[in-house]
Design a protein around this motif. Structure first.
Motif, PDB file in Angstrom:
ATOM      1  N   TYR A  26      -3.355   0.878   9.088  1.00 28.91           N
ATOM      2  CA  TYR A  26      -3.500   1.547   7.787  1.00 28.91           C
ATOM      3  C   TYR A  26      -3.700   3.053   7.976  1.00 28.91           C
ATOM      4  CZ  TYR A  26      -3.629  -2.237   4.331  1.00 28.91           C
ATOM      5  OH  TYR A  26      -3.284  -3.250   3.476  1.00 28.91           O
ATOM      6  N   ARG A  74      -1.402   5.921   6.442  1.00 26.19           N
ATOM      7  CA  ARG A  74      -1.991   6.920   5.540  1.00 26.19           C
ATOM      8  C   ARG A  74      -1.765   8.341   6.075  1.00 26.19           C
ATOM      9  NH1 ARG A  74      -6.992   9.313   5.418  1.00 26.19           N
ATOM     10  NH2 ARG A  74      -7.598  10.068   3.367  1.00 26.19           N
ATOM     11  N   ARG A 109      -6.927   6.227  -5.647  1.00 27.94           N
ATOM     12  CA  ARG A 109      -6.015   5.083  -5.644  1.00 27.94           C
ATOM     13  C   ARG A 109      -6.134   4.310  -4.332  1.00 27.94           C
ATOM     14  NH1 ARG A 109      -0.154   6.894  -5.694  1.00 27.94           N
ATOM     15  NH2 ARG A 109      -1.033   8.452  -7.088  1.00 27.94           N
ATOM     16  N   GLU A 110      -6.115   5.060  -3.246  1.00 25.36           N
ATOM     17  CA  GLU A 110      -6.105   4.383  -1.943  1.00 25.36           C
ATOM     18  C   GLU A 110      -7.419   3.644  -1.668  1.00 25.36           C
ATOM     19  OE1 GLU A 110      -5.315   7.294   1.075  1.00 25.36           O
ATOM     20  OE2 GLU A 110      -7.235   8.292   0.835  1.00 25.36           O
ATOM     21  N   TRP A 125       2.355   1.869  -3.387  1.00 21.53           N
ATOM     22  CA  TRP A 125       1.373   2.435  -4.314  1.00 21.53           C
ATOM     23  C   TRP A 125       1.154   3.924  -4.028  1.00 21.53           C
ATOM     24  CZ3 TRP A 125      -0.183   0.973  -8.827  1.00 21.53           C
ATOM     25  CH2 TRP A 125      -0.263  -0.377  -9.160  1.00 21.53           C
ATOM     26  N   LEU A 126       1.226   4.281  -2.751  1.00 19.16           N
ATOM     27  CA  LEU A 126       1.027   5.697  -2.411  1.00 19.16           C
ATOM     28  C   LEU A 126       2.228   6.544  -2.822  1.00 19.16           C
ATOM     29  CD1 LEU A 126      -0.610   5.545   1.170  1.00 19.16           C
ATOM     30  CD2 LEU A 126      -1.739   6.021  -1.003  1.00 19.16           C
ATOM     31  N   PHE A 156       0.840  -1.205   0.000  1.00 21.11           N
ATOM     32  CA  PHE A 156       0.000   0.000   0.000  1.00 21.11           C
ATOM     33  C   PHE A 156       0.880   1.262   0.000  1.00 21.11           C
ATOM     34  CE2 PHE A 156      -2.967   2.939   2.377  1.00 21.11           C
ATOM     35  CZ  PHE A 156      -3.902   3.050   1.365  1.00 21.11           C
ATOM     36  N   VAL A 173      -4.472  10.250  -5.470  1.00 19.87           N
ATOM     37  CA  VAL A 173      -4.282   9.443  -4.258  1.00 19.87           C
ATOM     38  C   VAL A 173      -5.599   9.018  -3.588  1.00 19.87           C
ATOM     39  CG1 VAL A 173      -3.387   9.499  -1.892  1.00 19.87           C
ATOM     40  CG2 VAL A 173      -1.955  10.228  -3.785  1.00 19.87           C
TER      41      VAL A 173
END
Lengths: 248, 192
Positions: free
Chosen positions: B67, B71, B130-131, B30-31, B27, B127
Motif C-alpha cells: 500500500y 500511495r 479519502r485514503e 479511489w485515489l 484503492f 486525498v
C-alpha cells in the motif's frame, strides 16, 4: 463518565482500537445509554455503508492477467539471471580453484623435475659418482638391500649398448631412492627409482620429454616411479627405459 | 499479512502480492478516480514492489508495504501531485476530534440508503481524508497498520481519521432546502 466524554471515543471504540478494559466499559455503557446507543448504531451503519460502497471498483480480468504475466516473466527472468550469475560465479570459483591447484601441481612437478636433473648433474660432477661400483647387476642390486625401503629389478644389458656403471643412494623430497648410472657410448644416463607414494603422484608417465635440455622418460610400475634421464638421444633414453620396463 | 522467518525468500512475490490485487486496484481507483490511471498505478506499484522485493524487511507488514508503494507512486504521479497541491489541509493535531452531537447525517444516510450520495461524498474528500477512511473501513486496517502505510504517527492517524469522518458527515448533510424535505419525509415515514 458523562456521555459527551464517551462519545469522544465512540469512533475509536467502533474501530476496536480502545484498550481491552476500556472496550468492556464502553460496551456496558453503550448498551445501557439511550443517547449513545442510537449514535453508535448510526455510525456502524455508516461504516458498513462505506465498506460496501468503498469496494465498488474491481479490476478487469484482462488487466489482472496482464500484471500476473508481467510478474511471472520478471520473476523467471530474475530467477534465471540469479542462477546464471550464481552458476557463472561458481564456474569462476571452481576455475580459479582448479587453476590454483593445477598451478601448484605444475609448480611442484617442475620443481621435482628440476631436482631430478640436479641429482643427475650433481652425481656426474662428483668425484665419487657411485657408491657401489660394478657392472654386474647381481652386485649392484643387493647393495641396496637395507639401504632403501623397497626392492627393484635390474635389466640384463649385456647385449645392448648400455653398461652399468654402479649405483648410489639418493633422496628426492626427503624420500630415499636408488640412483643407477649407465653408460651409453660417451653419454652417462641416470636411472632413478623411488616409491611412487613418496612423490605424491606429482609425476606423470612420459616416454620421452625434454627437461632442462636433458632427455627424460618416466613411468610407474609396481608402486615404484622410474625416471631415466641423460643427455643421450631420446632413442637411447627410450631403449634403456624399455629394458627396465621388461626387467624382472 | 506479516511475513517473517528465513523461509520467506522462498515464497514467490507472486504468491504474496497477487491476493492483494483487488484491494490495491480498488484503492488506486479511489485515489485516481480513473480506470486507466488506476491500472497504470497498480502496474507500476507491482513493478516497483517486485524490483524492491529483495529489500523487503523480514517481520514487517507486506500489505502495508505494498500500500505504501502504491500511495507513494500515486503521490509522485502527475495526478497525485495535482491533487495534493490543490487541496491543502488544515494543520493536523494529534488526538481525537470532539464529539459530534448531531447524528443527523448518519440518520439521513441510513434512511436514504443512497449509495450514490455516499460514493460522491467519499470521492469529494481530499486525498488524505479519502485514503485514511478507505484504509480503515474498506481495508480494515488497524491504526498501527495505517500509520505504517501512511508513514505517520498513530496519533495523526486518529486525528486524520476523525477529521475525515467529520468531513464526510458534512458532505452528507443535506442543504437547508433538502433538510426540510428530508424532515418532511422522515415525518411521513414515521407516520406510516
Amino acid at each position: 463518565m458523562p456521555c459527551n466524554l464517551w462519545k469522544e471515543k465512540l469512533d475509536i471504540y467502533l474501530d476496536g482500537e480502545l484498550p481491552a478494559e476500556e472496550m468492556r466499559a464502553f460496551e456496558g455503557h453503550v448498551h445501557s445509554c439511550a443517547t449513545c446507543a442510537p449514535d453508535a448504531l448510526a455510525r456502524v451503519q455508516v461504516k458498513r455503508s462505506i465498506q460496501i460502497v468503498g469496494k465498488r471498483f474491481a479490476p478487469a480480468s484482462e488487466f489482472r492477467r496482464r500484471v500476473q504475466g508481467f510478474i511471472a516473466t520478471k520473476s523467471r527472468r530474475g530467477f534465471r539471471l540469479t542462477w546464471t550469475l550464481a552458476a557463472a560465479l561458481s564456474v569462476l570459483a571452481v576455475s580459479s580453484l582448479l587453476a590454483s591447484y593445477l598451478g601448484a601441481w605444475e609448480s611442484r612437478r617442475e620443481q621435482s623435475y628440476a631436482e631430478i636433473t640436479d641429482l643427475h648433474v650433481a652425481a656426474l660432477a662428483s668425484s665419487s659418482r657411485v657408491d657401489v661400483v660394478s657392472s654386474d647387476r647381481h652386485t649392484v642390486k643387493p647393495w641396496f638391500q637395507g639401504r632403501i625401503p623397497f626392492s627393484f629389478d635390474l635389466p640384463v644389458v649385456l647385449n645392448s649398448e648400455f653398461s652399468l656403471v654402479g649405483g648410489r643412494i639418493t633422496y628426492l623430497g626427503q624420500a630415499p631412492g636408488a640412483h643407477l648410472i649407465y653408460a651409453a657410448g660417451k653419454h652417462e644416463i641416470s636411472v632413478f627409482i623411488f616409491q611412487d607414494r613418496a612423490l605424491r603422484g606429482i609425476w606423470g608417465d612420459s616416454d620421452g620429454a625434454k627437461e632442462h635440455s636433458f632427455n627424460l622418460a618416466t613411468w610407474s610400475k609396481g608402486g615404484l616411479r622410474y625416471v631415466v634421464i641423460g643427455d643421450a638421444g631420446l632413442a637411447d633414453i627410450g631403449e634403456l627405459a624399455k629394458l627396465f620396463k621388461n626387467a624382472g | 499479512m506479516d511475513v517473517s522467518g528465513a523461509g520467506h525468500q522462498l515464497e514467490s512475490f507472486e504468491e504474496l502480492a497477487m491476493p492483494l490485487f483487488d484491494q490495491l486496484y480498488n484503492f488506486a481507483h479511489w485515489l485516481t478516480q480513473n480506470r486507466e490511471e488506476a491500472e497504470d498505478l497498480v502496474q507500476e506499484t507491482y513493478a516497483k514492489a517486485l524490483k524492491g522485493f529483495s529489500s523487503f524487511r523480514l517481520g514487517t507488514n507486506f500489505r502495508a508495504w505494498m500500500y505504501r508503494i502504491l500511495r507513494n507512486t500515486f503521490l509522485t504521479s502527475r495526478t497525485g501531485l495535482k491533487v495534493t497541491m490543490t487541496v491543502p489541509l488544515d494543520p493536523e493535531e494529534d488526538g481525537a476530534e470532539g464529539a459530534v452531537e448531531r447524528d443527523t447525517p448518519e440518520t439521513i444516510l441510513f434512511e436514504r440508503s443512497n449509495r450514490e450520495v455516499l460514493e460522491n461524498a467519499i470521492a469529494e474528500l481530499p486525498v488524505p481524508f479519502r485514503e485514511v477512511l478507505l484504509l480503515c473501513e474498506v481495508g480494515e486496517m488497524s491504526y498501527e497498520e495505517m500509520a505504517e502505510t501512511l508513514s505517520i504517527p498513530i496519533g495523526t492517524v486518529m486525528s486524520r481519521l476523525s477529521r475525515a469522518r467529520k468531513a464526510l458527515r458534512n458532505r452528507l448533510r443535506p442543504a437547508p432546502q433538502e433538510e426540510n424535505a428530508a424532515a418532511l419525509a422522515k415525518g411521513t415515514n414515521r407516520a406510516v
